[in-house]
Design a protein around this motif. Structure first.
Motif, PDB file in Angstrom:
ATOM      1  N   ASP A   6      -1.009  13.969   7.661  1.00 35.18           N
ATOM      2  CA  ASP A   6      -0.005  13.453   8.586  1.00 35.18           C
ATOM      3  C   ASP A   6       1.110  14.481   8.747  1.00 35.18           C
ATOM      4  O   ASP A   6       1.702  14.942   7.767  1.00 35.18           O
ATOM      5  N   ARG A   8       4.045  14.162   9.553  1.00 39.14           N
ATOM      6  CA  ARG A   8       5.342  13.708   9.017  1.00 39.14           C
ATOM      7  C   ARG A   8       5.527  14.051   7.547  1.00 39.14           C
ATOM      8  O   ARG A   8       6.644  14.023   7.032  1.00 39.14           O
ATOM      9  N   ASP A  49      -2.958  13.955  13.788  1.00 43.75           N
ATOM     10  CA  ASP A  49      -2.801  13.535  15.185  1.00 43.75           C
ATOM     11  C   ASP A  49      -3.709  14.328  16.120  1.00 43.75           C
ATOM     12  O   ASP A  49      -4.231  13.792  17.089  1.00 43.75           O
ATOM     13  N   ALA A  61      -6.018   5.628   8.334  1.00 40.29           N
ATOM     14  CA  ALA A  61      -4.627   5.241   8.080  1.00 40.29           C
ATOM     15  C   ALA A  61      -4.605   4.465   6.774  1.00 40.29           C
ATOM     16  O   ALA A  61      -5.447   3.596   6.546  1.00 40.29           O
ATOM     17  N   HIS A  62      -3.654   4.787   5.928  1.00 37.19           N
ATOM     18  CA  HIS A  62      -3.565   4.134   4.629  1.00 37.19           C
ATOM     19  C   HIS A  62      -2.374   3.183   4.575  1.00 37.19           C
ATOM     20  O   HIS A  62      -1.495   3.223   5.426  1.00 37.19           O
ATOM     21  N   ALA A  63      -2.362   2.357   3.571  1.00 33.65           N
ATOM     22  CA  ALA A  63      -1.319   1.344   3.412  1.00 33.65           C
ATOM     23  C   ALA A  63       0.086   1.945   3.389  1.00 33.65           C
ATOM     24  O   ALA A  63       1.047   1.283   3.759  1.00 33.65           O
ATOM     25  N   ASP A  64       0.194   3.207   2.968  1.00 30.50           N
ATOM     26  CA  ASP A  64       1.511   3.853   2.917  1.00 30.50           C
ATOM     27  C   ASP A  64       2.015   4.265   4.298  1.00 30.50           C
ATOM     28  O   ASP A  64       3.126   4.756   4.444  1.00 30.50           O
ATOM     29  N   GLY A  65       1.182   4.083   5.337  1.00 32.15           N
ATOM     30  CA  GLY A  65       1.590   4.407   6.702  1.00 32.15           C
ATOM     31  C   GLY A  65       1.268   5.819   7.134  1.00 32.15           C
ATOM     32  O   GLY A  65       1.517   6.187   8.279  1.00 32.15           O
ATOM     33  N   TYR A  66       0.701   6.621   6.241  1.00 31.26           N
ATOM     34  CA  TYR A  66       0.368   8.000   6.558  1.00 31.26           C
ATOM     35  C   TYR A  66      -1.131   8.152   6.788  1.00 31.26           C
ATOM     36  O   TYR A  66      -1.940   7.444   6.196  1.00 31.26           O
ATOM     37  N   ARG A  67      -1.491   9.107   7.653  1.00 31.01           N
ATOM     38  CA  ARG A  67      -2.895   9.333   7.976  1.00 31.01           C
ATOM     39  C   ARG A  67      -3.475  10.466   7.144  1.00 31.01           C
ATOM     40  O   ARG A  67      -2.791  11.425   6.809  1.00 31.01           O
TER      41      ARG A  67
END
Length: 81
Positions: A6, A8, A49, A61-67
């Motif tokens: 990700d 980010r 992305d 996509a993982h539970a932490d919100g990052y891919r």
């Protein structure tokens, strides 16, 4: 093998080439809060992305919100942990 990909979570991003799929290959550093989990120092990889645009099944996509990207699906697995 999945790797945090990700944008980010990365900094000091420099595109150094192209993967045969048409996505960029980058040198980058993980932001400090991600280094212990994903690696210290300069890293080589792709951006989730971009991969998602051409090979969405390689991105999760993982539970932490990052891919994360499954590098084995890209035919490229330079990482060992």
């Amino acid at each position: 093998m999945t790797k945090m990909s990700d944008r980010r979570a990365k900094q000091n991003i420099v595109r150094i080439g192209d993967h045969p799929l048409g996505v960029g290959l980058y040198l980058f550093d993980y932001k400090p809060e991600f280094r212990d989990a994903w690696g210290h120092g300069r890293q080589l990889g792709v951006m989730a992305d971009e991969v998602e645009q051409v090979m969405p099944h390689a991105v999760s996509a993982h539970a932490d919100g990052y891919r994360r990207v499954d590098y084995a699906m890209l035919g490229y697995a330079p990482f060992a942990r």
